[in-house]
Design a protein around this motif. Structure first.
Motif, PDB file in Angstrom:
ATOM      1  N   LEU A 252     -28.856   2.660   1.625  1.00 45.19           N
ATOM      2  CA  LEU A 252     -28.544   3.891   0.925  1.00 45.19           C
ATOM      3  C   LEU A 252     -27.043   3.947   0.678  1.00 45.19           C
ATOM      4  O   LEU A 252     -26.241   3.905   1.617  1.00 45.19           O
ATOM      5  N   TYR A 253     -26.658   4.034  -0.583  1.00 46.81           N
ATOM      6  CA  TYR A 253     -25.253   4.163  -0.977  1.00 46.81           C
ATOM      7  C   TYR A 253     -24.956   5.649  -1.164  1.00 46.81           C
ATOM      8  O   TYR A 253     -25.593   6.315  -1.985  1.00 46.81           O
ATOM      9  N   ILE A 254     -24.010   6.166  -0.389  1.00 45.07           N
ATOM     10  CA  ILE A 254     -23.636   7.578  -0.425  1.00 45.07           C
ATOM     11  C   ILE A 254     -22.236   7.677  -1.014  1.00 45.07           C
ATOM     12  O   ILE A 254     -21.260   7.233  -0.403  1.00 45.07           O
ATOM     13  N   VAL A 255     -22.121   8.239  -2.203  1.00 41.18           N
ATOM     14  CA  VAL A 255     -20.810   8.372  -2.845  1.00 41.18           C
ATOM     15  C   VAL A 255     -20.108   9.599  -2.261  1.00 41.18           C
ATOM     16  O   VAL A 255     -20.613  10.719  -2.374  1.00 41.18           O
ATOM     17  N   ILE A 262     -17.573   4.791  -0.921  1.00 42.95           N
ATOM     18  CA  ILE A 262     -19.023   4.758  -0.821  1.00 42.95           C
ATOM     19  C   ILE A 262     -19.361   4.318   0.589  1.00 42.95           C
ATOM     20  O   ILE A 262     -18.929   3.246   1.031  1.00 42.95           O
ATOM     21  N   ASP A 263     -20.122   5.137   1.305  1.00 43.75           N
ATOM     22  CA  ASP A 263     -20.613   4.733   2.613  1.00 43.75           C
ATOM     23  C   ASP A 263     -22.015   4.166   2.443  1.00 43.75           C
ATOM     24  O   ASP A 263     -22.869   4.773   1.794  1.00 43.75           O
ATOM     25  N   ALA A 278     -21.337  -0.377   6.088  1.00 48.59           N
ATOM     26  CA  ALA A 278     -20.211  -0.783   5.241  1.00 48.59           C
ATOM     27  C   ALA A 278     -19.599   0.441   4.583  1.00 48.59           C
ATOM     28  O   ALA A 278     -20.231   1.503   4.482  1.00 48.59           O
ATOM     29  N   ARG A 279     -18.374   0.258   4.145  1.00 52.51           N
ATOM     30  CA  ARG A 279     -17.683   1.278   3.347  1.00 52.51           C
ATOM     31  C   ARG A 279     -16.991   0.562   2.194  1.00 52.51           C
ATOM     32  O   ARG A 279     -16.234  -0.386   2.395  1.00 52.51           O
ATOM     33  N   ILE A 280     -17.289   1.019   0.980  1.00 49.91           N
ATOM     34  CA  ILE A 280     -16.706   0.409  -0.219  1.00 49.91           C
ATOM     35  C   ILE A 280     -15.593   1.306  -0.733  1.00 49.91           C
ATOM     36  O   ILE A 280     -15.807   2.510  -0.970  1.00 49.91           O
ATOM     37  N   THR A 281     -14.414   0.750  -0.894  1.00 49.03           N
ATOM     38  CA  THR A 281     -13.302   1.443  -1.543  1.00 49.03           C
ATOM     39  C   THR A 281     -12.772   0.559  -2.660  1.00 49.03           C
ATOM     40  O   THR A 281     -13.004  -0.652  -2.672  1.00 49.03           O
ATOM     41  N   ASP A 282     -12.058   1.157  -3.594  1.00 46.58           N
ATOM     42  CA  ASP A 282     -11.517   0.399  -4.724  1.00 46.58           C
ATOM     43  C   ASP A 282     -10.364   1.194  -5.301  1.00 46.58           C
ATOM     44  O   ASP A 282     -10.484   2.414  -5.482  1.00 46.58           O
ATOM     45  N   ALA A 319     -17.277  -0.780 -11.973  1.00 52.53           N
ATOM     46  CA  ALA A 319     -18.345  -1.501 -11.306  1.00 52.53           C
ATOM     47  C   ALA A 319     -17.804  -2.212 -10.082  1.00 52.53           C
ATOM     48  O   ALA A 319     -16.713  -2.801 -10.120  1.00 52.53           O
ATOM     49  N   VAL A 320     -18.565  -2.155  -8.991  1.00 51.13           N
ATOM     50  CA  VAL A 320     -18.227  -2.857  -7.757  1.00 51.13           C
ATOM     51  C   VAL A 320     -19.449  -3.650  -7.319  1.00 51.13           C
ATOM     52  O   VAL A 320     -20.576  -3.369  -7.743  1.00 51.13           O
ATOM     53  N   ASP A 321     -19.250  -4.643  -6.464  1.00 53.37           N
ATOM     54  CA  ASP A 321     -20.352  -5.444  -5.982  1.00 53.37           C
ATOM     55  C   ASP A 321     -21.173  -4.682  -4.959  1.00 53.37           C
ATOM     56  O   ASP A 321     -20.642  -3.906  -4.153  1.00 53.37           O
ATOM     57  N   GLN A 322     -22.474  -4.934  -4.951  1.00 61.46           N
ATOM     58  CA  GLN A 322     -23.333  -4.380  -3.913  1.00 61.46           C
ATOM     59  C   GLN A 322     -23.018  -5.039  -2.572  1.00 61.46           C
ATOM     60  O   GLN A 322     -22.471  -6.136  -2.508  1.00 61.46           O
ATOM     61  N   VAL A 323     -23.372  -4.333  -1.505  1.00 64.69           N
ATOM     62  CA  VAL A 323     -23.238  -4.916  -0.164  1.00 64.69           C
ATOM     63  C   VAL A 323     -24.326  -5.968   0.005  1.00 64.69           C
ATOM     64  O   VAL A 323     -25.494  -5.693  -0.286  1.00 64.69           O
TER      65      VAL A 323
END
Length: 323
Positions: A252-255, A262-263, A278-282, A319-323
């Motif tokens: 589950l991607y939580i913006v 994105i958590d 994971a945590r996505i930042t950009d 756009a960012v890559d998926q985990v």
């Protein structure tokens, strides 16, 4: 979506539910991800029209993304391969926004959340014509986000402890009435903005809804038969700025829009428990709000709620890559 349009821009009678409310199993991760070609030379940044004020995003089975305008209610479609796009559905004017939106599996219909206009709209995805328009809620309601299940389209109300259910027949045709479904159980309604993004559990048995108030920001699992909400165990993770939700398999991607991150949480099948993985930042994030997937990428519109919107304000999608 954030606490209210004003806060976002400046700082930012229960119906009985039958068996048709069951959600059905989630599509396989490979289908949700799409073909591998959606990478490589395809752009990782898409430009939207100046002044567009995006919030929601929808991607169907074809490599096109749809975006709704908070300003005018326009719907813009862009090619993920080229980045080029155009307005395919003209909005109904100021004050009649499009907040969340989804496209059905047949790519025939767009389901649109009308924000403070308290409208739920269905548009023809090819012609842009509004084919259904329902008025729901009370004077202070706000129709925010939407998720499609095999039997219904479900919408959140950010200022009332309730969801809206628009039934769909086996061909995906929407019904003629919308049911208002009162939330109970662990649901905690704040004095301001509370409900935000909505998704399904991995096994399709329930709904997942962001609650910005409960215990500093929580994820709620809502039984579609009873509308009883139970807090999902996310360990130490809180989501006070949780906005759009995107489920791919059990991830589950939580913006978290104001946090520009994105958590990513791995859920159990029933969606009662999740572990943050994971945590996505950009550096390109400028208050992203919602997310949709194609190929190995996640696409997010930057809503830029930290700036005063003007007709010249620049908006984009990254756009960012998926985990």
């Amino acid at each position: 979506m954030e606490r209210s349009f004003a806060r976002r821009e400046i700082l930012g009678a229960a119906a009985a539910l039958g068996a048709g409310a069951l959600l059905g199993p989630l599509a396989g991760a490979a289908e949700a991800a799409g073909p591998a070609e959606a990478g490589g030379a395809w752009p990782t940044r898409l430009l939207l029209p100046d002044g567009f004020r995006p919030e929601g995003i929808a991607i169907g089975r074809s490599p096109y993304a749809y975006f709704g305008s908070l300003g005018t209610g326009d719907v813009y479609r862009a090619s993920l391969a080229s980045g080029r796009g155009r307005v395919i559905s003209k909005g109904l004017g100021a004050g009649r926004s499009v907040v969340g939106l989804k496209i059905d599996r047949q790519e025939r219909r767009l389901f649109l959340s009308g924000g403070f206009s308290r409208e739920i709209r269905v548009a023809d995805a090819r012609t842009g014509e509004i084919v259904r328009n329902f008025g729901v809620g009370a004077a202070d309601s706000m129709v925010n986000d939407v998720i499609l299940t095999p039997g219904a389209a479900w919408f959140t109300d950010s200022f009332q402890p309730q969801l809206y259910r628009l039934p769909l027949d086996r061909h995906g045709e929407p019904g003629r009435e919308v049911a208002t479904v009162a939330l109970s159980g662990d649901w905690e309604q704040g004095t301001n903005f509370t409900a935000n993004g909505i998704e399904r559990t991995p096994d399709g048995s329930a709904l997942l809804v962001v609650n910005a108030v409960a215990q500093g920001g929580s994820l709620m699992r809502v039984d579609p038969r009873t509308a009883v909400a139970r807090r999902v165990d996310l360990g130490d993770l809180t989501i006070p700025f949780g906005d759009g939700l995107l489920l791919l398999g059990r991830h589950l991607y939580i913006v978290q829009q104001q946090r520009n991150q994105i958590d990513v949480v791995r859920l159990n099948d029933s969606g009662t428990k999740g572990t943050a993985i994971a945590r996505i930042t950009d550096p390109r994030f400028r208050i992203p709000t919602t997310a949709a997937a194609w190929g190995h990428r996640i696409y997010l519109p930057n809503a830029r709620f930290d700036v005063e919107p003007t007709p010249e304000t620049e908006y984009d999608v990254v756009a960012v890559d998926q985990v």
